[in-house]
Design an enzyme around this catalytic site. Structure first.
Site, PDB file in Angstrom:
ATOM      1  N   GLU A 119      35.501  -6.487  54.202  1.00 13.38           N
ATOM      2  CA  GLU A 119      35.435  -7.167  52.906  1.00 13.38           C
ATOM      3  C   GLU A 119      35.856  -8.617  53.069  1.00 13.38           C
ATOM      4  O   GLU A 119      36.886  -8.913  53.674  1.00 13.38           O
ATOM      5  CB  GLU A 119      36.347  -6.458  51.899  1.00 13.38           C
ATOM      6  CG  GLU A 119      36.445  -7.130  50.542  1.00 13.38           C
ATOM      7  CD  GLU A 119      35.095  -7.260  49.848  1.00 13.38           C
ATOM      8  OE1 GLU A 119      34.785  -8.385  49.409  1.00 13.38           O
ATOM      9  OE2 GLU A 119      34.365  -6.248  49.772  1.00 13.38           O
TER      10      GLU A 119
ATOM     11  N   ASP B 165      25.514  -6.805  46.670  1.00 13.62           N
ATOM     12  CA  ASP B 165      25.014  -7.803  45.726  1.00 13.62           C
ATOM     13  C   ASP B 165      23.499  -7.920  45.900  1.00 13.62           C
ATOM     14  O   ASP B 165      23.016  -8.167  47.008  1.00 13.62           O
ATOM     15  CB  ASP B 165      25.677  -9.150  46.007  1.00 13.62           C
ATOM     16  CG  ASP B 165      25.442 -10.166  44.903  1.00 13.62           C
ATOM     17  OD1 ASP B 165      24.348 -10.160  44.301  1.00 13.62           O
ATOM     18  OD2 ASP B 165      26.349 -10.972  44.641  1.00 13.62           O
TER      19      ASP B 165
ATOM     20  N   TYR C  38      31.746   1.587  42.038  1.00 13.05           N
ATOM     21  CA  TYR C  38      30.558   1.172  41.300  1.00 13.05           C
ATOM     22  C   TYR C  38      29.660   2.359  41.003  1.00 13.05           C
ATOM     23  O   TYR C  38      29.073   2.466  39.922  1.00 13.05           O
ATOM     24  CB  TYR C  38      29.771   0.121  42.094  1.00 13.05           C
ATOM     25  CG  TYR C  38      30.323  -1.275  41.987  1.00 13.05           C
ATOM     26  CD1 TYR C  38      30.446  -1.908  40.751  1.00 13.05           C
ATOM     27  CD2 TYR C  38      30.708  -1.983  43.120  1.00 13.05           C
ATOM     28  CE1 TYR C  38      30.944  -3.199  40.651  1.00 13.05           C
ATOM     29  CE2 TYR C  38      31.223  -3.269  43.031  1.00 13.05           C
ATOM     30  CZ  TYR C  38      31.330  -3.872  41.796  1.00 13.05           C
ATOM     31  OH  TYR C  38      31.820  -5.140  41.696  1.00 13.05           O
TER      32      TYR C  38
ATOM     33  N   ASP D 204      22.202   0.905  42.809  1.00 11.40           N
ATOM     34  CA  ASP D 204      21.632   1.268  41.511  1.00 11.40           C
ATOM     35  C   ASP D 204      20.535   0.285  41.125  1.00 11.40           C
ATOM     36  O   ASP D 204      19.950   0.408  40.048  1.00 11.40           O
ATOM     37  CB  ASP D 204      22.716   1.269  40.429  1.00 11.40           C
ATOM     38  CG  ASP D 204      23.154  -0.149  40.071  1.00 11.40           C
ATOM     39  OD1 ASP D 204      23.401  -0.935  41.004  1.00 11.40           O
ATOM     40  OD2 ASP D 204      23.244  -0.472  38.875  1.00 11.40           O
TER      41      ASP D 204
END
Length: 213
Positions: free
Chosen positions: A69, A118, A193, A154
């Site tokens: 990260e 992203d 998420y 998603d």
């Protein structure tokens, strides 16, 4: 997503080198020294708050895991999870995914996880997508032969783009689901998420692809 600045985050990271590896370039080609074994190594690129990688490590003690990260203010949440879990087969890296070759040698990594990356929807930002061809080359350069990428999102547009990118690069599509939570897949571990989006009724897309070198 706007990140809330946590000015204390860098100090906390530096205080826990046993969990967030300091000077990771020192271990390129010898990550077994960090874990004290030669188990397979799976990495999650963009680990966020660390729910997925922590639970994967808990469920699979015979595999080593690395959560990667970039943002200090995000990885400290993953650090808190790891401190609480204290799993010997999990470490974190606070580095940029674009620099993975600085930290991993060929054959260091057995699998790459990309979860809810992203989407960078604007065409001019295509090169920032973690499934863009330059990133696929980067993963190939650190993975074992016939290493795999497991990808969840998603975002339908990103999923369609990624399937094309994988195919154009010559990867083998092993598994594709256009509505993953309605599939018969067993043992799924969700990210933060994923829980949020699935509760809203969003469709989750998933695929597994394999290099054919």
């Amino acid at each position: 997503m706007r990140l809330r600045n946590k000015p204390w985050a860098k100090d906390k990271i530096e205080q826990h080198p046993q969990y967030i590896v300091a000077n990771p370039e020192m271990y390129k080609g010898k990550w077994h020294e960090v874990f004290g074994n030669k188990q397979p190594l799976h990495i999650e690129v963009g680990t966020g708050k660390g729910q997925f990688v922590t639970e994967m490590a808990r469920a699979n003690p015979g595999i080593n895991y690395m959560g990667i990260e970039l943002y200090d203010s995000v990885i400290v949440a993953a650090l808190d999870r790891l401190i609480e879990a204290d799993l010997p087969n999990l470490r974190l890296l606070n580095v940029n995914a674009a620099d993975l070759e600085k930290y991993f040698a060929k054959n260091d990594v057995d699998r790459v996880y990309l979860n809810f990356s992203d989407p960078w929807p604007k065409i001019r930002h295509e090169k920032r997508r973690l499934t863009y061809k330059d990133f696929l080359k980067l993963y190939e350069d650190i993975l074992v032969d016939q290493g795999e990428i497991h990808f969840k999102t998603d975002n339908q547009g990103l999923f369609e783009y990624s399937l094309m990118s994988f195919s154009d690069y010559g990867l083998l599509l092993k598994y594709v689901s256009l509505d993953f939570h309605k599939s018969d897949y067993q043992g799924n571990i969700m990210t933060e998420y994923e829980e949020k989006f699935s509760e809203k009724g969003n469709r989750i897309y998933r695929c597994e692809v394999k290099y054919q070198n």
